[in-house]
Scaffold this active site. Sequence first.
Site, PDB file in Angstrom:
ATOM      1  N   ASN A 156      -1.370   1.721   6.065  1.00  0.00           N
ATOM      2  CA  ASN A 156      -0.488   0.665   5.527  1.00  0.00           C
ATOM      3  C   ASN A 156      -0.218  -0.322   6.645  1.00  0.00           C
ATOM      4  O   ASN A 156      -0.125   0.075   7.798  1.00  0.00           O
ATOM      5  CB  ASN A 156       0.874   1.242   5.112  1.00  0.00           C
ATOM      6  N   GLY A 157      -0.007  -1.603   6.288  1.00  0.00           N
ATOM      7  CA  GLY A 157       0.327  -2.597   7.309  1.00  0.00           C
ATOM      8  C   GLY A 157      -0.895  -3.353   7.776  1.00  0.00           C
ATOM      9  O   GLY A 157      -1.935  -3.356   7.099  1.00  0.00           O
ATOM     10  N   GLU A 170      17.381 -16.900 -10.133  1.00  0.00           N
ATOM     11  CA  GLU A 170      16.970 -15.514 -10.367  1.00  0.00           C
ATOM     12  C   GLU A 170      16.296 -15.372 -11.742  1.00  0.00           C
ATOM     13  O   GLU A 170      15.292 -14.670 -11.886  1.00  0.00           O
ATOM     14  CB  GLU A 170      18.190 -14.584 -10.239  1.00  0.00           C
ATOM     15  N   CYS A 192       0.828  -1.215   0.000  1.00  0.00           N
ATOM     16  CA  CYS A 192       0.000   0.000   0.000  1.00  0.00           C
ATOM     17  C   CYS A 192       0.860   1.261   0.000  1.00  0.00           C
ATOM     18  O   CYS A 192       1.998   1.243   0.473  1.00  0.00           O
ATOM     19  CB  CYS A 192      -0.877   0.026   1.233  1.00  0.00           C
ATOM     20  N   GLU A 219       7.693 -13.761 -12.477  1.00  0.00           N
ATOM     21  CA  GLU A 219       7.144 -12.478 -12.013  1.00  0.00           C
ATOM     22  C   GLU A 219       6.559 -11.669 -13.172  1.00  0.00           C
ATOM     23  O   GLU A 219       5.504 -11.077 -13.050  1.00  0.00           O
ATOM     24  CB  GLU A 219       8.261 -11.614 -11.410  1.00  0.00           C
ATOM     25  N   TRP A 243      -3.060  -2.516  -1.476  1.00  0.00           N
ATOM     26  CA  TRP A 243      -2.723  -3.896  -1.871  1.00  0.00           C
ATOM     27  C   TRP A 243      -3.475  -4.775  -0.887  1.00  0.00           C
ATOM     28  O   TRP A 243      -3.164  -4.804   0.308  1.00  0.00           O
ATOM     29  CB  TRP A 243      -1.211  -4.113  -1.769  1.00  0.00           C
ATOM     30  N   LYS A 257       6.263  -3.931  -4.532  1.00  0.00           N
ATOM     31  CA  LYS A 257       7.688  -3.612  -4.574  1.00  0.00           C
ATOM     32  C   LYS A 257       8.320  -3.816  -3.213  1.00  0.00           C
ATOM     33  O   LYS A 257       9.426  -4.327  -3.102  1.00  0.00           O
ATOM     34  CB  LYS A 257       7.871  -2.166  -5.037  1.00  0.00           C
ATOM     35  N   ARG A 277       4.631   0.487  -6.187  1.00  0.00           N
ATOM     36  CA  ARG A 277       4.701  -0.370  -5.005  1.00  0.00           C
ATOM     37  C   ARG A 277       3.795  -1.585  -5.141  1.00  0.00           C
ATOM     38  O   ARG A 277       3.951  -2.549  -4.395  1.00  0.00           O
ATOM     39  CB  ARG A 277       4.280   0.431  -3.768  1.00  0.00           C
ATOM     40  N   LYS A 301      12.518 -14.074 -12.366  1.00  0.00           N
ATOM     41  CA  LYS A 301      12.201 -12.926 -13.226  1.00  0.00           C
ATOM     42  C   LYS A 301      11.124 -13.335 -14.226  1.00  0.00           C
ATOM     43  O   LYS A 301      10.194 -12.596 -14.464  1.00  0.00           O
ATOM     44  CB  LYS A 301      13.438 -12.434 -13.994  1.00  0.00           C
ATOM     45  N   HIS A 323      17.493 -35.927 -10.614  1.00  0.00           N
ATOM     46  CA  HIS A 323      16.855 -36.352  -9.364  1.00  0.00           C
ATOM     47  C   HIS A 323      15.385 -35.984  -9.331  1.00  0.00           C
ATOM     48  O   HIS A 323      14.791 -35.906  -8.252  1.00  0.00           O
ATOM     49  CB  HIS A 323      17.607 -35.745  -8.168  1.00  0.00           C
TER      50      HIS A 323
HETATM   51  O1  M6R Z   1      13.289  -5.098  -0.932  1.00  0.00           O
HETATM   52  P1  M6R Z   1      13.832  -6.474  -0.781  1.00  0.00           P
HETATM   53  O2  M6R Z   1      15.110  -6.690  -1.507  1.00  0.00           O
HETATM   54  O3  M6R Z   1      13.935  -6.890   0.665  1.00  0.00           O
HETATM   55  O4  M6R Z   1      12.729  -7.398  -1.426  1.00  0.00           O
HETATM   56  C1  M6R Z   1      12.826  -8.791  -1.397  1.00  0.00           C
HETATM   57  C2  M6R Z   1      11.884  -9.402  -2.398  1.00  0.00           C
HETATM   58  O5  M6R Z   1      10.558  -9.084  -2.080  1.00  0.00           O
HETATM   59  C3  M6R Z   1      12.176  -8.929  -3.836  1.00  0.00           C
HETATM   60  O6  M6R Z   1      13.483  -9.183  -4.188  1.00  0.00           O
HETATM   61  C4  M6R Z   1      11.232  -9.630  -4.814  1.00  0.00           C
HETATM   62  O7  M6R Z   1      11.546 -10.980  -4.902  1.00  0.00           O
HETATM   63  C5  M6R Z   1      11.306  -8.913  -6.156  1.00  0.00           C
HETATM   64  N1  M6R Z   1       9.996  -8.780  -6.697  1.00  0.00           N
HETATM   65  C6  M6R Z   1      12.196  -9.585  -7.130  1.00  0.00           C
HETATM   66  O8  M6R Z   1      12.129  -9.107  -8.409  1.00  0.00           O
END
Ligand code: M6R
Length: 614
Positions: free
Chosen positions: A103-104, A481, A2, A488, A79, A609, A32, A485, A504
């Site tokens: 927020n939270g 990674e 949020c 996501e 959110w 974010k 965000r 990506k 395996h």
């Molecule tokens: O802000 P942070 O690096 O602590 O965030 C950790 C993850 O939430 C963040 O890396 C997330 O996996 C991203 N969306 C990756 O692209």
Amino acid sequence: MCGILGILSSQSVSENLLPEKLLEGLSRLEYRGYDSAGIATVHDSKIDRRRAAGKLKNLKALVNDNPLKGTIGIGHTRWATHGAANITNAHPHSSPDVAVVHNGIIENFSVLKQSLQAKGVTFESETDTEVVVHLIADFLKNKLSPLQAVQQTLQQLQGAFALVILFRDYPSLMIATRRGSPLVVGCHQDELFVASDALALVGWVRQLCYLDEGDVAVLEKTETGLSTHLYNSDAQPVERIWRPSQLSAAAVTKADYSHFMLKEIFEQPAVLSDSIQSLIGVEGTAIDLPDLKLDPGSISQVFIIACGTSYYAGLVAKYWFEKYFQVPTQVEIASEFRYRQPCLDKKALYLFLSQSGETIDTLAALSLVKQNNCKTLAIVNVPESSIARQSDQVFHTLAGPEIGVASTKAFTAQLVNLLGLGLYLKGDHNQDLCQELRLLPRLVSEVLNDQSTYQHVSLKLAQAQHALYLGRGLQYPIALEGALKLKELSYIHAEGYAAGELKHGPIALIDGQMPVVVLAPYDEWFEKTLSNMQEVLARNAQVIILTDEIGAEHVHRQVTNKSTLEMIVLPRVASLTSPFVYTVAVQLLAYYAALHKGTDIDQPRNLAKSVTVE
Ligand code: M6R
């Protein structure tokens, strides 16, 4: 997650302008991640609000059709946590007397709701936020001042949150407070602002003040002008430091790029160059970290704690620290760390990695480690973030603001700092490595020069339902990674595996439709990875191999069945620094796969974010 914004304007600002400004500020918080939005003002002795489900354009259309006015207002991008992403659950939440953005999470909202309902209060939403509205309204009815009503309410709330509150009967007053969720106050000649994120205020303010844990900020307009008074969690008046805003407007625009993510991918040569220069200087031959106060000789081991992409940066560091620098290293998923009640080692260094510096699980792990008086160091990209403020020492990454939800330049910036830290812990003055580091911006630029290959090859991914990424050694975390990506951005189910794990289990998934991305620089692991690639080719997988010129020659010589094979030839790079080059390649593959699929690249569905709830 949020986003919060509050604006209090002086009388000289037109009351038609503030709603526009609220919407503009909210658009800067879109990155965000959110699924509904709303704004509220106090005008003509009433609270007026507009809320809409979905993207901000829906709210803008609503405000356009049915404008609202005022010189005091709050806005929110939500959110969803408690209750669906619909209009009723969108913020601001309001009674006739009070409006709140939040927020939270209010963890004890259910108990509070029951006791308010027992008093006859009716609730319109499913949110945890609405209890805050009714608690404050209840205290106001009992003749408490707005500040007292907020302070009394805070005593009843459990959880991590930030709140901004408007009052119908006090049209010149806004109260903001935080516990576990960030808030920053900003001031300008004619306006006061409060936001969950300084990016919302870029270009509007000259001075910023980050609230401390438990602080309450009272923003007020009086006959003599605008004022801000701060109180700590014991309700005592406090002073906090005001700093000049450092953010530039360029950081929050896409420039000529179609997406923030692409801009941020292309910023990597510059980010690497700045980061490397800050470690070794222009001509330097040794790592210099004068600000770090660590005695490498006294550190028994390193625990790296992080989430998501930051966790994968930690996995890369584990290979570097153990194989090249002989520093024992554990990497931990922050969300699990505290659940297993870890045996903490007082001689260890606990290293917290986070782009945002606000990830709640990483923050909770940091707090556990601090309670046990262990050494903490944070590598973060947001200087005033909670993780930066709470750890003993901070080693800032120099990526600049990252707006695309999928992390790109922050990851490669984390890698530079981790490599620097490893060398520092080893006490190694490695001239060759300094030389390798200096080559990186150029090598990454070479990868970026070749967009058409990625556009073409990524079609294979875009047409698939699932994909596998394989890597060995330092390329294993990059395979993880790369898969993250892809999922996501394009919503394609993708998994990264250590290439040796293939037999395996995962090999059962291979058929003629399955794309397999193989990360194989010509290094000590190449031949073994090539064998794994042969195994999937033999089962007709759609293989994309990322390798270098020497690797490509070996592929040409050794692989007979190339009908389902695509090859991307990357610049030759030292094994130790290969993660940088191969990371950029998997970022581009994911970007173009998403572009082919037409997904929302900068704000993928359901993602946030900074993940500020557990
Ligand atoms: O802000 P942070 O690096 O602590 O965030 C950790 C993850 O939430 C963040 O890396 C997330 O996996 C991203 N969306 C990756 O692209």
